[in-house]
Design a protein around this motif. Sequence first.
Motif, PDB file in Angstrom:
ATOM      1  N   ARG A 183    -126.736  51.587 110.390  1.00 45.54           N
ATOM      2  CA  ARG A 183    -126.686  50.891 109.111  1.00 45.54           C
ATOM      3  C   ARG A 183    -126.574  51.851 107.939  1.00 45.54           C
ATOM      4  O   ARG A 183    -125.844  51.598 106.981  1.00 45.54           O
ATOM      5  CB  ARG A 183    -127.941  50.027 108.953  1.00 45.54           C
ATOM      6  CG  ARG A 183    -128.144  49.014 110.047  1.00 45.54           C
ATOM      7  CD  ARG A 183    -127.018  48.002 110.060  1.00 45.54           C
ATOM      8  NE  ARG A 183    -126.960  47.250 108.808  1.00 45.54           N
ATOM      9  CZ  ARG A 183    -125.951  46.480 108.440  1.00 45.54           C
ATOM     10  NH1 ARG A 183    -124.896  46.379 109.216  1.00 45.54           N
ATOM     11  NH2 ARG A 183    -125.990  45.830 107.303  1.00 45.54           N
ATOM     12  N   GLN A 184    -127.283  52.969 107.982  1.00 46.59           N
ATOM     13  CA  GLN A 184    -127.225  53.922 106.886  1.00 46.59           C
ATOM     14  C   GLN A 184    -125.817  54.501 106.753  1.00 46.59           C
ATOM     15  O   GLN A 184    -125.264  54.593 105.655  1.00 46.59           O
ATOM     16  CB  GLN A 184    -128.240  55.046 107.113  1.00 46.59           C
ATOM     17  CG  GLN A 184    -128.294  56.081 105.985  1.00 46.59           C
ATOM     18  CD  GLN A 184    -128.702  55.478 104.663  1.00 46.59           C
ATOM     19  OE1 GLN A 184    -129.530  54.565 104.618  1.00 46.59           O
ATOM     20  NE2 GLN A 184    -128.124  55.965 103.577  1.00 46.59           N
ATOM     21  N   TYR A 218    -123.393  51.905 105.237  1.00 52.01           N
ATOM     22  CA  TYR A 218    -123.475  51.723 103.792  1.00 52.01           C
ATOM     23  C   TYR A 218    -122.996  52.953 103.033  1.00 52.01           C
ATOM     24  O   TYR A 218    -122.474  52.840 101.924  1.00 52.01           O
ATOM     25  CB  TYR A 218    -124.895  51.325 103.391  1.00 52.01           C
ATOM     26  CG  TYR A 218    -125.096  49.842 103.516  1.00 52.01           C
ATOM     27  CD1 TYR A 218    -124.619  48.973 102.540  1.00 52.01           C
ATOM     28  CD2 TYR A 218    -125.702  49.299 104.633  1.00 52.01           C
ATOM     29  CE1 TYR A 218    -124.771  47.606 102.674  1.00 52.01           C
ATOM     30  CE2 TYR A 218    -125.855  47.937 104.776  1.00 52.01           C
ATOM     31  CZ  TYR A 218    -125.385  47.085 103.794  1.00 52.01           C
ATOM     32  OH  TYR A 218    -125.516  45.734 103.936  1.00 52.01           O
ATOM     33  N   GLU A 219    -123.152  54.138 103.613  1.00 51.03           N
ATOM     34  CA  GLU A 219    -122.587  55.329 102.978  1.00 51.03           C
ATOM     35  C   GLU A 219    -121.060  55.247 102.955  1.00 51.03           C
ATOM     36  O   GLU A 219    -120.425  55.584 101.953  1.00 51.03           O
ATOM     37  CB  GLU A 219    -123.048  56.576 103.725  1.00 51.03           C
ATOM     38  CG  GLU A 219    -124.517  56.917 103.505  1.00 51.03           C
ATOM     39  CD  GLU A 219    -124.953  58.119 104.322  1.00 51.03           C
ATOM     40  OE1 GLU A 219    -124.100  58.672 105.057  1.00 51.03           O
ATOM     41  OE2 GLU A 219    -126.138  58.505 104.223  1.00 51.03           O
ATOM     42  N   ASP A 226    -121.467  49.912 111.389  1.00 51.37           N
ATOM     43  CA  ASP A 226    -122.333  48.726 111.363  1.00 51.37           C
ATOM     44  C   ASP A 226    -122.449  48.139 112.770  1.00 51.37           C
ATOM     45  O   ASP A 226    -123.530  47.745 113.218  1.00 51.37           O
ATOM     46  CB  ASP A 226    -121.749  47.703 110.382  1.00 51.37           C
ATOM     47  CG  ASP A 226    -122.569  46.430 110.311  1.00 51.37           C
ATOM     48  OD1 ASP A 226    -123.805  46.513 110.276  1.00 51.37           O
ATOM     49  OD2 ASP A 226    -121.963  45.341 110.291  1.00 51.37           O
ATOM     50  N   ARG A 277    -117.370  43.645 102.591  1.00 53.97           N
ATOM     51  CA  ARG A 277    -118.619  42.937 102.370  1.00 53.97           C
ATOM     52  C   ARG A 277    -118.608  41.589 103.089  1.00 53.97           C
ATOM     53  O   ARG A 277    -119.621  41.153 103.625  1.00 53.97           O
ATOM     54  CB  ARG A 277    -118.857  42.740 100.870  1.00 53.97           C
ATOM     55  CG  ARG A 277    -119.169  44.039 100.140  1.00 53.97           C
ATOM     56  CD  ARG A 277    -119.171  43.833  98.625  1.00 53.97           C
ATOM     57  NE  ARG A 277    -119.413  45.090  97.944  1.00 53.97           N
ATOM     58  CZ  ARG A 277    -120.603  45.466  97.453  1.00 53.97           C
ATOM     59  NH1 ARG A 277    -121.643  44.694  97.614  1.00 53.97           N
ATOM     60  NH2 ARG A 277    -120.739  46.617  96.833  1.00 53.97           N
ATOM     61  N   ASP A 315    -119.332  42.217 106.605  1.00 59.89           N
ATOM     62  CA  ASP A 315    -120.723  42.622 106.743  1.00 59.89           C
ATOM     63  C   ASP A 315    -121.652  41.423 106.657  1.00 59.89           C
ATOM     64  O   ASP A 315    -122.553  41.248 107.479  1.00 59.89           O
ATOM     65  CB  ASP A 315    -121.053  43.634 105.645  1.00 59.89           C
ATOM     66  CG  ASP A 315    -122.410  44.284 105.852  1.00 59.89           C
ATOM     67  OD1 ASP A 315    -122.692  44.674 106.998  1.00 59.89           O
ATOM     68  OD2 ASP A 315    -123.156  44.385 104.882  1.00 59.89           O
ATOM     69  N   GLY A 331    -117.026  51.912 107.959  1.00 64.97           N
ATOM     70  CA  GLY A 331    -118.239  51.159 107.667  1.00 64.97           C
ATOM     71  C   GLY A 331    -118.461  50.033 108.659  1.00 64.97           C
ATOM     72  O   GLY A 331    -119.572  49.836 109.166  1.00 64.97           O
TER      73      GLY A 331
END
Length: 708
Positions: A591-592, A595-596, A586, A620, A623, A582
Motif C-alpha cells: 500500500r505504501q 500511494y507513492e 496495490d 483512484r 483503487d 500504483g
Amino acid sequence: MLRGLEYTAWLTGVLALLPFAPALVGWAKRRTQAADMDRLGYTFVGPNDRLPRVRDVERVAPLDHRDGRAEGPADEVPFIRRDASRDIEQALSAGGFVLVIGDSTAGKTRAAFEAMRASLPDHFLIAPYLSENIHQAVALARRHRPSVLWLDDVERYLGSARLTVGMVDDLLQQQAVVILGTIGTGQLEKFGSRADEAGGDERETEYRRMGRQVLGRAKRISLPLHWSEREVARARKAEGNSKIADALAHADEFGVAEYIAAGPQLLKDWDAARSLSSAHIRGAALVAAAVDVRRAGYTEGVTRDFLRSLHEHYLRAAPGGVVLRPEPWENALEWAVHSSYATTSMLIPQGDGLYRAFDYLVDAADRATEPEAPRPEVWDALADYLGDEDLAALSDVGSTAYDYGQFGAAERALRRVVEKGGDELSASARATLGLVLESLADAGELPYAAARGEYELAAASGWPEAVAHAQMRLGVLLAKLDEREESVVWFKRARDSGHPWYGGRASRHLGYWLESWGDVEQAREAFQHTIGHGHPRQAIKAMIAMGDLLSDHDPESAADAYRQAMDAGDPELATAAALCLGVHLDKTGDRQGAYEAMGRATTWSDENGEPWLIASFEFRLDDYASAGTMARLGVRAAKSLQHLERITAVGHPEVTPLALVYLGYLRREEGDEAGAREAWMRARSRGHQLARELADELLADLNEVEND
C-alpha cells in the motif's frame, strides 16, 4: 528546347563565362526569380522585381494567408513585443527549423514575422501562397541563400505528397537556410503522440504520422494566449491605438491578441445567428458549412459556388430552416465576410474567389464537449470538388472521414485515390482503405476478405511506407480471425521491415496477441524486441506492456518494467507507468508503494496539464473500486474535493460523469446535500450509463433520507 526556369538557370551559367557577364547575369537572375515568384503566386516583390528579402516586407498582412491576396488593412496594429519574442529571435539566429505554437488567436503569425524581421533582415523570403507550391518553394530556398522559408499554419503543407521529413532534413543541411513555421495548439495535438491512441491504436493516419516526423525536427516555442503583466504593461504604452485600448479593456477575459483578432466575438455572433429570431440564418448555415469543410480534412479555400450549394443542407437542417424565409444569399455572404471587430471575419476571402473558415471557429467546433462529425453531405461534396485534380487532398479527406467513423465516405474517397493513382500516394491510400473495409467488416457489413485483399495489394506495392503499414494490419486482421500462424508471419515481416514506426508497432501488437493466446514467453520476447527497436514511444509503451504481462507471473520484474518506463523521459507515458505501478503494487499488498507511485503520477499530472488529471483519477477509481466501498474517499476529503472539481471542469465524456458521482459523495460527507444533489444530477445528464446508475442509486438514497 529548354524553357522557363530550366532555360534561365542554364543561361545564367553560360553568361557567367562571358566578358560582359555582370549585367546580363543580373538580368538572367532577375528573370529566374520572376519565374519562381510567378510559380509560387507571390503577391509582393522586392526592389527591381527581384525576390524580396525579409527587410523588404514591412507588414505581415501580405504574408498572412488568412488575409488572402489583398494587401490587408492599412492601419495594422502596432506590434507589442511578446515575452517569447527574444526566444524566437535567438532560435532564428541559430538557424534550423523554428516552430511558433499557440492558440489560433494568440498572435503567432505576427510574433514570428516581427522576430524574423529583427533577426534575418538580409535573408531572401520564400513564402508559398498555396500548399501545392511547397516543392517549388523548397527548391527556391535551396537556390537563393541565405533564405527563410515561411510556413504560416504549417499544417497546410503537411501530409501526403507535400512537405516530407526528407525535404526538411535536406534544407537543414544547407548553409543559411532557415524554416519558420506557425501552428495552432489544436492542430499540433492532431500530430501529437497521444493522437495515436485516439479512438484506439488503429486510428493512426498517414497524414498524422508524416506530419509528426516533420514537426519533430522543429525547435518549438510556445506563445501563450493570455498576456503576462509585462506584455500588458508594454501594450499600455501603445494605448493611443483604439484596437489595443479595446483589447486591454478585456484583457482579464481574453488574450490581447485574441481579442484583437475578434475570435470570441465572432464565435458569439455565429452562435447568435443560429437562433430562430436571427436575421442571419442563412449566413450562419454558410459559416457552418465552411467550418465543416475544414474539419473534414480540407485546409484550403473553396469556391463561392461550392459553399452556396453545400450550405443549403445546413440551412434545411437548422431549426425552422427555409420556413423562416432566410435572408438572400448575397446578404448572407456579405455578413459572413464582414470584418466587424478586427482584421478578420467568420469567412476569410482567400483571393481567386476562394473562401476559408476562420481558424478560431474551427477550433471552437473541435473543442465542443461532444463535437459532431461534419454533415454527411460534406464528404461527397468535397470528393466531387477535388475530383482527380488533387488526389493528395482527397486522400486527406478520406482519412479524416475514417477518423470520424464515416466509413462509406472514407471508402469512396480513398477508392478514387487508389484507382486514379499508381504511385506511393495510391499505395498508402490502399492501406488506409483496407482499414476502412476492416471497420465495415467489424460491423458485419462486409466480409473480412475485402480488407485482406486491399492489405495484400498494398503489401505487394513496393513502397516501404505502405508495405510496412499493410503488413502490420494483416497481422492484426488475421489475429482477429484466429489465423494465428499466418498472423505471426505478417507481424514479423512488418517488425523486420526496418520501418521506424510500423516496425516497432507491429512487434508490440504481436506481443499483445501472444499474451492473449497465453504464450507468455513469446509475448515477453516480442515486447523486449520492441524495447530494443529504438523508437522511443513504442519502446516505452512496450515497457508498460511488459509490466502488464508479468504482473501475475513475475511481480518484481513487472514493477521493474513500470519503473523503467517511468525513467525513460516521456512525461505522459511516465505518468501512465506510475499509475500502472500504483495499481500493481496495490494488488501485491504494498500500500505504501502504491500511494507513492500514485503521488508521482499526480505530481506529473499537475505539471503536464489537465488530461493527465483524468489518468490520475482513473487510478483512484480503480483503487476505490478494489476496496469495495466509497468510505475511503473521506480520508483526505479536502484535497480530494479540489482534485475532483478540477477534473469535472475538463469535460472528458468518459471520466467527468464518474468524477461528478464521487464529487457528490464527498459533498454529502461534508454535509452539503444540495451540492451533492447538484453533482449527481449533472452526472445523470452526461449520457454515461455507469454514472447514471450510480447517481440514480445515490439520489434515491438521498430522497429516502429526506423523506424519513
